[in-house]
Write a protein that holds these residues in place. Sequence first.
Motif, PDB file in Angstrom:
ATOM      1  N   LEU A  68     -56.408 -69.624  -9.828  1.00  0.00           N
ATOM      2  CA  LEU A  68     -56.948 -70.861 -10.364  1.00  0.00           C
ATOM      3  C   LEU A  68     -57.466 -70.613 -11.779  1.00  0.00           C
ATOM      4  CD1 LEU A  68     -58.978 -72.117  -7.258  1.00  0.00           C
ATOM      5  CD2 LEU A  68     -56.682 -72.808  -7.959  1.00  0.00           C
ATOM      6  N   ASP A  69     -57.448 -71.665 -12.585  1.00  0.00           N
ATOM      7  CA  ASP A  69     -57.923 -71.582 -13.963  1.00  0.00           C
ATOM      8  C   ASP A  69     -59.301 -72.219 -14.032  1.00  0.00           C
ATOM      9  OD1 ASP A  69     -57.993 -71.123 -16.649  1.00  0.00           O
ATOM     10  OD2 ASP A  69     -56.721 -72.835 -17.193  1.00  0.00           O
ATOM     11  N   HIS A  70     -60.226 -71.616 -14.766  1.00  0.00           N
ATOM     12  CA  HIS A  70     -61.574 -72.161 -14.828  1.00  0.00           C
ATOM     13  C   HIS A  70     -62.171 -71.976 -16.218  1.00  0.00           C
ATOM     14  CE1 HIS A  70     -62.557 -67.886 -14.349  1.00  0.00           C
ATOM     15  NE2 HIS A  70     -63.743 -68.190 -14.860  1.00  0.00           N
ATOM     16  N   VAL A  71     -63.217 -72.732 -16.476  1.00  0.00           N
ATOM     17  CA  VAL A  71     -63.977 -72.588 -17.712  1.00  0.00           C
ATOM     18  C   VAL A  71     -65.421 -73.006 -17.425  1.00  0.00           C
ATOM     19  CG1 VAL A  71     -63.415 -74.937 -18.504  1.00  0.00           C
ATOM     20  CG2 VAL A  71     -64.068 -73.186 -20.164  1.00  0.00           C
ATOM     21  N   ILE A  72     -66.367 -72.308 -18.036  1.00  0.00           N
ATOM     22  CA  ILE A  72     -67.764 -72.718 -18.004  1.00  0.00           C
ATOM     23  C   ILE A  72     -68.026 -73.471 -19.302  1.00  0.00           C
ATOM     24  CG2 ILE A  72     -70.169 -71.988 -17.853  1.00  0.00           C
ATOM     25  CD1 ILE A  72     -69.262 -69.471 -16.471  1.00  0.00           C
ATOM     26  N   VAL A  73     -68.504 -74.691 -19.175  1.00  0.00           N
ATOM     27  CA  VAL A  73     -68.679 -75.550 -20.340  1.00  0.00           C
ATOM     28  C   VAL A  73     -70.160 -75.781 -20.596  1.00  0.00           C
ATOM     29  CG1 VAL A  73     -68.142 -77.806 -21.348  1.00  0.00           C
ATOM     30  CG2 VAL A  73     -66.482 -76.667 -19.874  1.00  0.00           C
ATOM     31  N   GLY A  74     -70.602 -75.468 -21.823  1.00  0.00           N
ATOM     32  CA  GLY A  74     -71.982 -75.685 -22.210  1.00  0.00           C
ATOM     33  C   GLY A  74     -72.247 -77.142 -22.549  1.00  0.00           C
TER      34      GLY A  74
END
Length: 513
Positions: A333-339
Amino acid sequence: MPQTLYEWFARSVERVPDGPALEVGGEVLTYRELHRCAEAVATGILEAHGAVPERVALLANRSLAAFAGYLAAQRLGAAVVPLNPGHPVYRNEIICRAIKCDVLIADENGESQLAGVGGTVETVVRLQDSDVLGARPGPLPEPATTPGDVAYVLFTSGSTGRPKGVPITHANASPYVARNIARYEVGPGCRVSHTFDLTFDPSVFDLFVTWGGGATLVSPARSELLSPVDYLVDNAITHWFSVPSIVSVSANLDNLPTGRPTALRQSIFIGEQLTYNQATAWRAVAPQARIDNVYGPTELTVACTEYRLPADPGQWPSTSNDTVPIGPVYEYLDHVIVGEDGAPALEGELCVRGVQRFAGYVDPEDNRGRFLVWNGDRYVPDEGAAPGPDHYYRTGDRVRWENEEFVHLARLDHQVKIRGYRVELGEIEAAILRHPDVIHAVVIAIRDGETVQPVGFYTGTEVPERQFVRWLRERLPIHMVPRRLHHRDSLPLNANGKVDRNSLRDDVMSGTG
């Protein structure tokens, strides 16, 4: 790899036909017997409805009828819409009308709701366990389900006061099933717990990771879960899966004895933050068992992260909030933490896309703002009603990258986890506002030790608290009903003219609320 949930079950029927598949209500059914029961129920559905249904509502729980009914719908290629007999009729009616089910299957637990819920569907099929055991299958059409078809639809709490429908396809679910069978070495001889109601998506693990691996699902009566160690020991459970609060509740009842030999070798927790206190208490029950903490919203198909505690407690990693890490996101799976500024960050909202991500809610309007897109400079919410495959789903959970692992910090909105269930405080507020004597209502979440409790405040005419609680229990699941309801002549406002929730929280914590 099988492409549908039913194919996972059917493959085990072929591999281990005489292996035990299910223990429920004093009955032990082999894979061959459970397969016959499922096909018999499927035959009954066809005879009653006259055609293959598109969606089957399942008003049943913890019975042979419930399990056979679930499999029967899958055999016919219908999407299963679980309903909880323990939830108010009003809520189940809303769900059935929102999804427009063709058939409703009800076991003995659901019979009392048929007068209300039954009117929302074309065909009602009443099932008792004795009927299922004695039924014989007839001719059935060849399976025609494709991976892109919807396997089940679950309804989560909605901020607008109505539940949101989450359709999960077989293509979403199959990779999850495959991964968990492999990770937890589920196979013939394994005996898996069943702590989750069918309306709670971890039940997909209970059923299809178990049956996909050829193991035995051991379904307890609800009362047995009040004594989890007895359930573990008496049933030789090898794989345990539950919310962490079962540990806390049992410990508070002095019902978590240690020193009893168990067959348990794998414990998995989901649905809430797992504290180190809870992990320590559970390890004392079964020192030899591995402990995994997993995380995932319904929209990402049960779980999308995993973390395994080291066998030596001396090597357990410290975290900023004394909770067990939720681990990395699945590698496929692809993920990102977004501020807060929309840029990738080490702390912020966890957003995920990939094969387990659902394609959007039953009501497309619920999709607006729930997905992120990259605008060339930062990630921004997409206000469209039709997310594409490249869109990230916004989990609404704030996480931090600590010591090479993800740690779950909190919710970003007014959504909380209560007894493992995801709850929008706005839905509770909407229910309170339906009372004819209420003018304004606000609900806050208060942490009491390791549990979270909703507390309600309202203006209007004061209603006796016990009477109000009983009224709400007819409209909300029990875990969503506030235990405390405070009448106020007015609610405090902050500088922006909004209700000052922090002031209300301070009042409760100080005992003046």
